[in-house]
Scaffold this active site. Structure first.
Site, PDB file in Angstrom:
ATOM      1  N   ASP A 247      -7.248  -7.958  -1.530  1.00  0.00           N
ATOM      2  CA  ASP A 247      -6.660  -7.886  -0.201  1.00  0.00           C
ATOM      3  C   ASP A 247      -5.788  -6.645  -0.115  1.00  0.00           C
ATOM      4  O   ASP A 247      -5.237  -6.191  -1.126  1.00  0.00           O
ATOM      5  CB  ASP A 247      -5.826  -9.123   0.115  1.00  0.00           C
ATOM      6  CG  ASP A 247      -5.573  -9.243   1.612  1.00  0.00           C
ATOM      7  OD1 ASP A 247      -6.513  -9.622   2.333  1.00  0.00           O
ATOM      8  OD2 ASP A 247      -4.455  -8.918   2.058  1.00  0.00           O
ATOM      9  N   GLN A 248      -5.676  -6.125   1.084  1.00  0.00           N
ATOM     10  CA  GLN A 248      -4.856  -4.940   1.320  1.00  0.00           C
ATOM     11  C   GLN A 248      -3.946  -5.191   2.507  1.00  0.00           C
ATOM     12  O   GLN A 248      -4.382  -5.720   3.532  1.00  0.00           O
ATOM     13  CB  GLN A 248      -5.747  -3.738   1.608  1.00  0.00           C
ATOM     14  CG  GLN A 248      -4.965  -2.447   1.832  1.00  0.00           C
ATOM     15  CD  GLN A 248      -5.908  -1.297   2.082  1.00  0.00           C
ATOM     16  OE1 GLN A 248      -6.442  -1.173   3.172  1.00  0.00           O
ATOM     17  NE2 GLN A 248      -6.116  -0.480   1.071  1.00  0.00           N
TER      18      GLN A 248
END
Length: 190
Positions: free
Chosen positions: A69-70
């Site tokens: 995830d970012q």
């Protein structure tokens, strides 16, 4: 070789993972991506990467599952994927001439073991005029990308500088960290 699963339907992450030349399948993680009260952007990225991997791993015992995830961070505030052109314009306007931090987390969950890593990338955007923002969004409406741009495309023209230990992290999957985690888990990489 154990089964490897990418807990993502992102074409960007699939492309990146294929660079490691390992066979893998994909699975759709079902997780609530809303931040918890007071959760820092880096903690949010780490939690979501782990939750995505765990959500798929529970359905596939014995497999190794990659979650990633970012979260874009402007002055400590998480910026989500814009979703709409108006929100993308607002994000790019707010980031114009400023440094945005991108926290990209990766989790590798397998039989009786979890491995985690977090990469920080800083992007210095140049001062953008409203006309430049419009031209960019006309050419490349990055509505599904944290920060409202695609660094692997025309979005690179919006930057003055990128500071990172892993250039793939900004696209959404930090391959240097992931390769290290995969080696720790027993996968054969050069």
């Amino acid at each position: 070789m154990p089964r490897l699963i990418l807990a993502s339907t992102s074409a960007y992450r699939r492309q990146l993972l294929s660079r490691l030349q390992l066979e893998f399948d994909t699975g759709r993680p079902e997780v609530d991506e809303q931040p918890q009260s007071g959760e820092a952007p880096s903690a949010l990225a780490s939690r979501l990467a782990a939750e995505k991997a765990a959500a798929v791993a529970v359905r596939l015992p014995g497999a190794w599952v990659i979650g990633s995830d970012q979260v874009a961070d402007l002055d400590g505030q998480a910026l989500g994927k814009p979703g709409t052109r108006a929100q993308a314009q607002a994000q790019l306007t707010a980031m114009s001439g400023r440094t945005v931090r991108f926290h990209t987390a990766v989790s590798l969950i397998g039989p009786e073991r979890e491995l985690h890593a977090l990469d920080l990338t800083e992007v210095q955007l140049r001062a953008l005029t409203p006309a430049e923002i419009e031209r960019y969004l006309d050419a490349e409406p990055a509505l599904d990308c944290a920060g409202s741009f695609k660094c692997e495309g025309l979005g690179i023209s919006l930057f003055d500088a990128i500071r990172s230990q892993d250039p793939t992290a900004l696209v959404g999957l930090p391959l240097i960290a992931l390769a290290r985690l995969l080696r720790e888990a027993g996968f054969h990489l050069p």
